[in-house]
Each structure stands twice: as structure tokens, then as C-alpha cells.
Scaffold this active site. Structure first.
Site: not given
Ligand SMILES: CNc1nc2cc3c(=O)[nH]c(N)nc3c(CCN)c2[nH]1
Ligand SMILES: [Zn+2]
Length: 370
Positions: A265, A92, A308, A303, A334, A305
Site C-alpha cells: 500500500d 491500519d 490516455c 497506457c 491514470h 486507460c
Molecule cells: C510510507 N511508508 C510507510 N512506512 C510504514 C511503516 C508502518 C509500520 O511500521 N506500522 C504501521 N502500522 N504502519 C506503517 C505504515 C502505514 C502504512 N499504510 C507505513 N508507511
Molecule cells: Zn493512462
């Protein structure tokens, strides 16, 4: 010539089955990317991540720039060698983290001046600096430096912000020096469909290797987030990867796939694990609960894993209450297995043309105690 190549294999409704070839390996999509903010997915070794089926992990420009420093990591051979992970890495850009972690930020057309959350030192992150750091880290996929506007941002601010994010995206692309890294644009525009469409269109005029949906999962209502995912996806190119940033719960992932997104992510599986919150096929298990004190069963009977198959809820509750390091490790193992297995099941369902059934069965099992 792009550093990555996306192949759309099959579509089932809006759900997409794809394959993303990167310099460090090929990724099956839809995919969940475990977050490795400070050059580690907390509590897991790279070998354990591979055993779990993790195909790509996420690193953070903001954190690694502040500590240990991108030049040090470059001198150590780059992020892959430094952390011993030889699979694909997405980094990022730092924009979001500056706002969620940095202090006393000042945003200008040039970039963002902020104080480090570590020692209060002053720094300036710009589109050019973000690309310099991500090139030093050597990630396979870089993200453009963007502004994630405060939610729910007012329309005038969100509109001005997306225009600056587009200008910053152009500067990021112009700052690229390496030809072995992909660069994704980040669509902003808040909860406004016309602004989201404008952002998607402006970024495509510059042209990127993939497109991310930013500015969601930042405190907005769940319904709003689902709306934004569903009405933005159609404005994104079909033949490029689509990534929703910071998503999310297992339900969010299923809805994100249903909306036509390919990559996700979130710190939830790893962070919640360390807090004793475990994900299962029937809902969440808070392992601290006294009801588990003498429960000989696995976290999730469905699960398969390692955790578990070998440990009881009673034992995991004991480890957590005793503050044992193994609690974080087994709970993380897990939870990551659950997220990665959910993606694998979703890919199989799309391949078989039965994603709608998969989605219905997924919800039918939820919220049943076990
Ligand atoms: C947990 N919620 C969340 N909303 C995001 C929006 C952006 C976002 O609008 N821009 C960037 N560059 N990263 C974001 C991230 C980090 C992602 N790993 C976000 N994480
Ligand atoms: Zn598990």
C-alpha cells in the site's frame, strides 16, 4: 477458523502468485491497495475504483477515530456501508499515524497518549482501543497496534521496541471479539536481520492470519529497505499473506514481489497525482513541465486507460495549472491504473513462469523520455 484464506497458487523464484479469500471478496496477489485514509480514496468514487480494477483498499484507524468517530461509522452500518465500497478493506492500526501525525506523543507500555492534529484534544491509543476501533469499522483485515521505531533507530532502542510491539500484538489478539475479521502481525526490528528474525518468530508463536513488514520506507536508504525486504521474507510463513507497509514506487513494488511479498500500500500514486507527478511505463512525467504545453500525446503511449485514450498532456497540464478539480481526478485515475495494471502484469508473468523477464523488461523501459 480464520476469517480469510490464502492460497499460494504458484512460485517463480521468490515471486508468489496467490489468492486471498476475504468476507468481502477474493483478492489476487501480488496486489496493490489504494489508500483511502478518511473513508475515501481521494478523488475517486468506489465505482471508478472498481472500473480501475482495485480489489482492496486501505483505511486508517487514527483518522477515522478522530473524525467522524468509529462509533458514528458503526451506527452508519460500518465502513463498507458508510463509504459505499463493498470490496475488501484493510485498516491500519493507528500506531504509525500517531507518530507521523499526532503531536506531543507519549509512549508507554499501556499505549500512546497524543494530541489530535485536528484540534489538539488529548487521546490514548492502546492495543485494545485500536482493535475496538477496527472492529467498529468492520474491516476485513485488521493490523496489530505497533510501534514503528524512528529510522535509523539505534539497535538497543529497536530491540526494546520490537519486544513491546510483540507484547502489544498479543494484547491485540486477546482483544478480538468478532470472528469475521482477520488480524495481521507487524514485524519490526529496524535494519537488523537478527532482530527482524526475532520479531517474525515471536509473532508466529502468537500466530496471526498474515504478517506485515513494518518499519520500512521511513526515510532509510533504498538499499537498506531492499535488504530488509529480502532478508526478512524467508522468516515469514509460506502459507500466509505477506504485506509490506507503505511501499512504494513502481520499482519498490517490483522488488517487493521479487523478494516474496504479496501485498503493498502507498499514497504515492494518489498523492503524486494531485501534485502533477504521473507514473508511466518509461518513468515519471511532471505534467507541470512547459515542454508539455502543446503536447498532443497521451501521458503514456503504452497506457490504455480512459485518460490516455481521451486527453492530451497539453490539456492535463492546463487543468493542473488552472487548479481544476478535474486535474486531480484524471491524474489519479491514470496513476492508479498504472499501479494496478503493473500488478496485473506481474501476476501474469509469475503465472507464466517469466517473472525474471518481466522484471528485466520493466527496468529496460524506464528512464526513456517519450
Ligand atoms: C510510507 N511508508 C510507510 N512506512 C510504514 C511503516 C508502518 C509500520 O511500521 N506500522 C504501521 N502500522 N504502519 C506503517 C505504515 C502505514 C502504512 N499504510 C507505513 N508507511
Ligand atoms: Zn493512462
Amino acid at each position: 477458523m480464520s476469517a480469510i484464506n490464502f492460497t499460494l497458487i504458484k512460485q517463480d523464484g521468490q515471486a508468489r502468485l496467490g489468492s486471498l479469500k476475504t468476507p468481502h471478496g477474493t483478492i489476487d496477489t501480488p496486489i496493490f491497495m489504494p489508500v483511502g485514509t478518511q473513508a475515501t480514496v481521494k478523488a475517486m468514487t468506489p465505482d471508478e475504483l472498481k472500473q480501475l480494477g482495485a480489489q482492496i483498499i486501505l483505511g486508517n484507524t487514527y483518522h477515522l477515530y478522530l473524525r467522524p468517530g468509529h462509533e458514528l461509522i458503526a451506527r452508519m452500518g460500518g465502513l463498507h456501508e458508510f463509504m459505499g465500497w463493498n470490496g475488501p478493506i484493510l485498516t491500519d492500526s493507528g500506531g504509525f499515524q500517531v507518530f507521523s501525525l499526532g503531536e506531543l506523543r507519549k509512549i508507554t507500555e499501556e499505549g500512546v497518549r497524543f494530541q489530535s492534529h485536528l484540534d489538539g484534544s488529548y487521546h490514548m491509543l492502546t492495543p485494545e482501543k485500536s482493535i475496538e476501533v477496527q472492529e467498529a469499522l468492520g474491516s476485513d483485515i485488521m493490523m496489530c497496534f505497533d510501534e514503528c521505531p524512528p529510522s535509523p533507530g539505534d539497535r538497543a532502542y529497536v530491540s526494546r521496541s520490537l519486544e513491546m510491539t510483540t507484547r502489544w500484538a498479543r494484547r491485540c489478539k486477546d482483544a478480538q471479539r468478532r470472528d469475521d475479521q482477520a488480524l495481521f502481525g507487524i514485524v519490526q526490528g529496524g535494519i537488523f536481520e537478527d532482530l527482524r528474525a526475532r520479531s517474525a518468530c515471536e509473532l508466529q508463536e502468537i500466530s496471526f492470519d498474515g504478517y506485515a513488514l513494518g518499519g520500512v520506507s521511513v526515510g532509510e536508504e533504498k538499499e537498506r529497505m531492499l535488504d530488509v525486504m529480502n532478508f526478512t521474507a524467508p522468516y515469514l510463513p509460506v502459507d500466509k499473506p505477506r504485506y509490506v507497509m507503505g511501499i512504494g514506487t513502481p520499482e519498490d513494488l517490483v522488488e517487493g514481489i521479487n523478494a516474496g511479498f504479496d501485498m503493498f500500500d502507498c499514497v504515492m500514486p494518489t498523492r503524486n497525482a494531485r501534485n502533477g507527478m504521473l507514473f508511466t511505463s518509461f518513468g515519471r512525467v511532471n505534467i507541470k513541465g512547459a515542454i508539455y504545453a502543446e503536447d498532443r500525446g497521451p501521458i503514456d503511449p503504452e497506457c490504455s486507460c480512459y485518460v490516455c485514450r481521451n486527453f492530451s498532456r497539453a490539456y492535463l497540464r492546463h487543468l493542473y495549472r488552472a487548479g481544476e478539480i478535474l486535474a486531480s481526478r484524471l491524474n489519479t485515475w491514470h496513476n492508479l491504473n498504472y499501479y494496478l495494471d503493473l500488478m496485473s502484469q506481474a501476476r501474469k508473468a509469475i503465472s507464466d513462469g517469466r517473472f525474471a523477464d518481466f522484471r528485466r523488461d520493466f527496468y529496460a523501459k524506464r528512464d526513456k523520455t517519450c
